[in-house]
Scaffold this motif. Sequence first.
Motif, short mmCIF file in Angstrom:
data_model
loop_
_atom_site.label_atom_id
_atom_site.label_comp_id
_atom_site.label_asym_id
_atom_site.label_seq_id
_atom_site.Cartn_x
_atom_site.Cartn_y
_atom_site.Cartn_z
N LEU A 120 2.17 -3.29 -6.21
CA LEU A 120 1.10 -2.28 -6.15
C LEU A 120 0.00 -2.72 -5.20
N LEU A 121 -0.36 -4.01 -5.28
CA LEU A 121 -1.43 -4.55 -4.45
C LEU A 121 -1.10 -4.37 -2.96
N VAL A 122 0.11 -4.80 -2.59
CA VAL A 122 0.49 -4.76 -1.18
C VAL A 122 0.57 -3.31 -0.70
N VAL A 123 1.20 -2.45 -1.52
CA VAL A 123 1.37 -1.06 -1.10
C VAL A 123 0.02 -0.36 -1.00
N LEU A 124 -0.85 -0.58 -1.97
CA LEU A 124 -2.16 0.07 -1.91
C LEU A 124 -2.94 -0.38 -0.69
N GLY A 125 -2.90 -1.68 -0.41
CA GLY A 125 -3.59 -2.20 0.76
C GLY A 125 -3.09 -1.56 2.04
N ASN A 126 -1.77 -1.51 2.16
CA ASN A 126 -1.19 -0.94 3.38
C ASN A 126 -1.48 0.55 3.49
N ILE A 127 -1.34 1.27 2.38
CA ILE A 127 -1.55 2.71 2.42
C ILE A 127 -3.00 3.03 2.73
N ALA A 128 -3.90 2.18 2.23
CA ALA A 128 -5.32 2.39 2.52
C ALA A 128 -5.56 2.42 4.02
N ILE A 129 -4.89 1.50 4.73
CA ILE A 129 -5.06 1.45 6.19
C ILE A 129 -4.54 2.73 6.83
N ILE A 130 -3.29 3.09 6.43
CA ILE A 130 -2.65 4.25 7.05
C ILE A 130 -3.46 5.51 6.81
N GLN A 162 -2.41 8.76 13.82
CA GLN A 162 -2.88 10.14 13.87
C GLN A 162 -1.71 11.11 13.89
N ASN A 163 -0.53 10.56 14.15
CA ASN A 163 0.69 11.36 14.18
C ASN A 163 1.24 11.51 12.75
N PRO A 164 1.28 12.75 12.23
CA PRO A 164 1.72 12.94 10.84
C PRO A 164 3.15 12.44 10.58
N LEU A 165 4.01 12.54 11.58
CA LEU A 165 5.39 12.09 11.41
C LEU A 165 5.42 10.57 11.20
N VAL A 166 4.65 9.87 12.02
CA VAL A 166 4.58 8.41 11.89
C VAL A 166 4.01 8.03 10.52
N VAL A 167 2.97 8.75 10.11
CA VAL A 167 2.36 8.46 8.80
C VAL A 167 3.41 8.67 7.71
N ALA A 168 4.18 9.76 7.79
CA ALA A 168 5.20 10.03 6.77
C ALA A 168 6.22 8.90 6.72
N LEU A 169 6.69 8.45 7.90
CA LEU A 169 7.67 7.37 7.93
C LEU A 169 7.12 6.09 7.33
N TYR A 170 5.86 5.80 7.64
CA TYR A 170 5.25 4.58 7.10
C TYR A 170 5.08 4.68 5.58
#
Lengths: 226, 262
Positions: free
Chosen positions: A206-216, A156-164
Amino acid sequence: MTRLVSHLQSSVGRKVVMALTGLGLVTYVILHMVGNLQVFEGPHALNSYAAFLRDMPILLWTARIGLLCIVALHIVFAIQLSLQNHRARPIGYAIHRYRQASFASRTMAMSGMVLLLFIVFHLLHLTAGVIGSPNSDRIDAEGYRDVYGKMIHAFQNPLVVALYLVGQLGLGLHLSHAVSSSIQTLGLEHAALDRLFKAAGPAVGLLVVLGNIAIILAVFLGIVHV
Amino acid sequence: MNFTVRIWRQKGPNERGGLVTYEAHDVNPGMSFLEMLDGVNQRLLGNGEEPVAFEQDCREGICGSCSLVIDGIPHGPDRGITTCQLYMRRFPDGATITIEPWRAKAFPIIKDLVVDRSALDRVMQAGGYISVNTGGAVDGNVLLIGKDQAETAMDAASCIGCGACVAACKNASATLFVAAKVSHLAVLPQGKPERTRRVSAMLEAMDREGFGSCGNQYECEAVCPKSISVRFIANLNREYLRAGIVESGIPSEPESPHAETT
Ligand code: HEM
Ligand code: SF4
Ligand code: FES
């Protein structure tokens, strides 16, 4: 020195070790993403999965130490090869144009570095809980450690989201060259399969990044919530 | 046609060099790149100046002597040709063209655009040969070799040892060159006796000469005047892995390729 040992210290041998350790890490990264996608199935699924992993301390620590050794080997050889490559051209060109080397292939050391910084941050943040998340070790309604709640809180922290997201960019870039490259390093080629091998890197990345970004993003945008 | 050329001038191996600008006037579009440079040198000689040193021999793309990085690309903007096969009509009239030598630690500059490529010869000496029996010549068709094997060997053997792959590689690696030489001999029956030790010896020699490692970026293939495929690099890696397994436990080769005689 015996053949096998001296082979592992030549430039091709080192690349083979990098390819094998790299593919080991790729396997882990994929499993890691698939495991975390359970966040979409709600707190019960994720928390019981996390508890299931933690319930086998021997396996957990074997995996952790194994991963650490693999990462260490990968990084040590990456540094050695980068130094060798750097020394191989002491004076550069006034003009140097690339014809077909992909951006990802030319920035492996950079994307690797971003990845390393991100991995350290990620371990301190979500695994060890040293950074951020004051509510790290809460217990959920069923008595499990509340990993789900921890994830919701973190993203929920935008800074953390940006870093991820930056970390995912580094990961995607690294993988898009790495997977195809390791196939070549291990000597696999076939006229009929070359296109598949070339596409494997970008596809896995692409698969791994999309999966991870979907969570974030799902957490950040409130699609998945407590 | 008229051009402005910026050429790397360097008096000797340990001198400081720099780009010097010259004018190339009245260039015929049908002239090759080297003929354009001949014109520049003619004028320099006429003015009592030192001509630009560059390497050349056959001027028909078979010897591998010519070696110029033209506007940042070894052998210039066209694919599958050497510098001597590049024509001036390829450039727009009035263009400024930058010409630099191959750049690699293993290729020290001798003068201007001429570099010492004997490192590649030493890599060849380490293993790029086959054993033959002396005596009466064997009839050509006694040893049968399959068509596709022969084709593969020929594709690899078309490497002319120019070193453009090294010049283009971000890591100044000679892997494509070594891959071509190793693959050429590894697929033929004549190359089988040394097959295992050849690949190790040549790769060790490559490391020893100070070339970089392969990053699988494939820039080499794009500039190779003979369009040698990077599939040979995969083959090289395979040969090397095979040698590591076949010969595991056997002491590795001595440092120098000729040390067995000392
Ligand atoms: C999740 C973590 C990582 C994965 C999955 C991974 C995977 C890979 C793979 C599969 C390769 C290809 C090897 C080859 O070309 O044969 C590779 C290459 C490379 N990796 Fe990583 N890696 C990771 C982390 C890192 C880190 C942390 C660094 C540096 C600090 C790094 C630096 C490099 C470099 C420099 C190369 C290129 C080596 C070369 O082409 O010569 N990697 N990686
Ligand atoms: S592989 Fe191609 S670029 Fe490299 S030395 Fe041989 S002919 Fe020249
Ligand atoms: S001069 Fe012989 S290949 Fe160019």
